[in-house]
Write an enzyme that holds these catalytic residues in place. Structure first.
Site, PDB file in Angstrom:
ATOM      1  N   ASP A  10       0.837  -1.333   0.102  1.00  0.00           N
ATOM      2  CA  ASP A  10       0.121   0.062   0.388  1.00  0.00           C
ATOM      3  C   ASP A  10       0.656   0.918  -0.445  1.00  0.00           C
ATOM      4  O   ASP A  10       2.200   1.077   0.202  1.00  0.00           O
ATOM      5  CB  ASP A  10      -1.284   0.218   1.277  1.00  0.00           C
ATOM      6  N   LEU A  11       0.282   2.463  -0.742  1.00  0.00           N
ATOM      7  CA  LEU A  11       1.532   3.901  -0.407  1.00  0.00           C
ATOM      8  C   LEU A  11       1.063   4.531   1.070  1.00  0.00           C
ATOM      9  O   LEU A  11       2.204   4.206   1.349  1.00  0.00           O
ATOM     10  CB  LEU A  11       1.160   4.446  -2.041  1.00  0.00           C
ATOM     11  N   ASP A  12      -0.241   5.048   0.784  1.00  0.00           N
ATOM     12  CA  ASP A  12      -0.571   6.046   2.156  1.00  0.00           C
ATOM     13  C   ASP A  12      -0.224   5.700   3.166  1.00  0.00           C
ATOM     14  O   ASP A  12      -1.189   4.741   3.590  1.00  0.00           O
ATOM     15  CB  ASP A  12      -1.606   7.027   1.946  1.00  0.00           C
ATOM     16  N   THR A  44      -3.088   0.034  -4.124  1.00  0.00           N
ATOM     17  CA  THR A  44      -2.988   1.486  -3.424  1.00  0.00           C
ATOM     18  C   THR A  44      -4.756   1.935  -4.213  1.00  0.00           C
ATOM     19  O   THR A  44      -4.876   0.939  -5.000  1.00  0.00           O
ATOM     20  CB  THR A  44      -2.190   2.690  -3.969  1.00  0.00           C
ATOM     21  N   ASP A 219      -2.455  -0.039   5.819  1.00  0.00           N
ATOM     22  CA  ASP A 219      -2.546   0.796   7.258  1.00  0.00           C
ATOM     23  C   ASP A 219      -4.304   0.736   7.939  1.00  0.00           C
ATOM     24  O   ASP A 219      -4.530   0.601   8.244  1.00  0.00           O
ATOM     25  CB  ASP A 219      -1.740   1.537   7.320  1.00  0.00           C
TER      26      ASP A 219
END
Length: 269
Positions: A10-12, A44, A219
């Protein structure tokens, strides 16, 4: 020799620090694992245009999961069979009509890399103009003429539960809705049955990697299905509590090289 693994990022709030950069140590570990023959992918909620710079920064050459699984494609290989699973246009228009009265601030519809804003908003415009998409502002019922890849509803925190309750009551069979974290306080809508897990399953089968050899990091609540599907689901130290409870293990936060530290230990680097 360790079997080939698929590492899903995942990115953010996960790969990216709070100031939206990739830490050098984590980047180095990922590069080493790629060199050893493992596959690294981004998974993402962002569209490709807002994840492309990180794709190139990491030197990736694999497919990518965008829009939480609604768009799966390969940026550098045209022979890869992309999957685009948009929402039904009539359902989308019905949603526009009914949520407008639920204390929303704005509605954004995205069709792959084109953006449609219901109300013009300079700050949102800036946030969604990454990658130079075509951006139109105005009544979505008029402007949107094709099935949207995703819909984003912007609302103040105190109104989010009521909006989500309405979406669940009325559209349970047509849509999935998830919450994004900072910096964009939005509810994302995609077609029912769509999740990051769908994306990583499709890619792992394409790359011929066993489910047990998938490691996924996340997250937020849009990572639930991916974390549960992966052979090893890893929650970041900064993840929401509900994700930590679903994960197989918890690593350090996104600002503490959580991904790099976990992978270095896992692969004995």
């Amino acid at each position: 020799m360790t079997e080939k693994h698929l590492i899903c990022l995942d990115l953010d709030g996960t790969l990216l620090t709070d100031d939206k950069t990739v830490l050098p140590y984590t980047k180095q570990i990922l590069a080493q694992l790629k060199k050893e023959g493992h596959e690294v992918i981004i998974s993402t909620g962002r569209p490709y245009r807002a994840s492309e710079s990180y794709y190139h920064e990491l030197g990736l050459d694999a497919p990518i999961v965008n829009f939480n699984g609604a768009f799966i494609h390969h940026p550098t290989d045209d022979s890869f069979k992309e999957v685009h699973s948009p929402l039904d246009l009539d359902i989308a228009r019905d949603i526009f009509k009914h949520v407008e009265h639920l204390n929303i601030q704005n509605i954004i519809a995205e069709v792959k890399d084109n953006v449609f804003l219901h109300y013009h908003d300079e700050l949102l415009f800036e946030g969604f103009s990454m990658g130079n998409p075509i951006v139109k502002s105005g009544d979505l019922s008029m402007n949107l003429q094709e099935c949207p890849t995703s819909i984003l509803i912007q609302a103040e925190e105190q109104h989010v539960p009521a909006i989500r309750a309405h979406l669940s009551d009325v559209y349970a069979e047509q849509i999935e809705h998830r919450r994004w974290g900072a910096p964009y306080p939005v509810i994302e809508l995609v077609r029912t049955g769509i999740s990051k897990a769908v994306g990583i399953q499709y890619i792992s089968e394409y790359l011929n990697i066993k489910q047990e050899n998938i490691i996924a990091f996340g997250d937020e609540d849009n990572d639930f299905e991916m974390i549960e599907y992966a052979g090893t689901g890893v929650a970041m130290g900064n993840a929401i509590q509900a994700l930590k409870e679903k994960a197989d293990t918890i690593t350090l936060s996104n600002d503490e090289d959580g991904i790099g530290q976990f992978l270095a230990q896992y692969f004995n680097i």
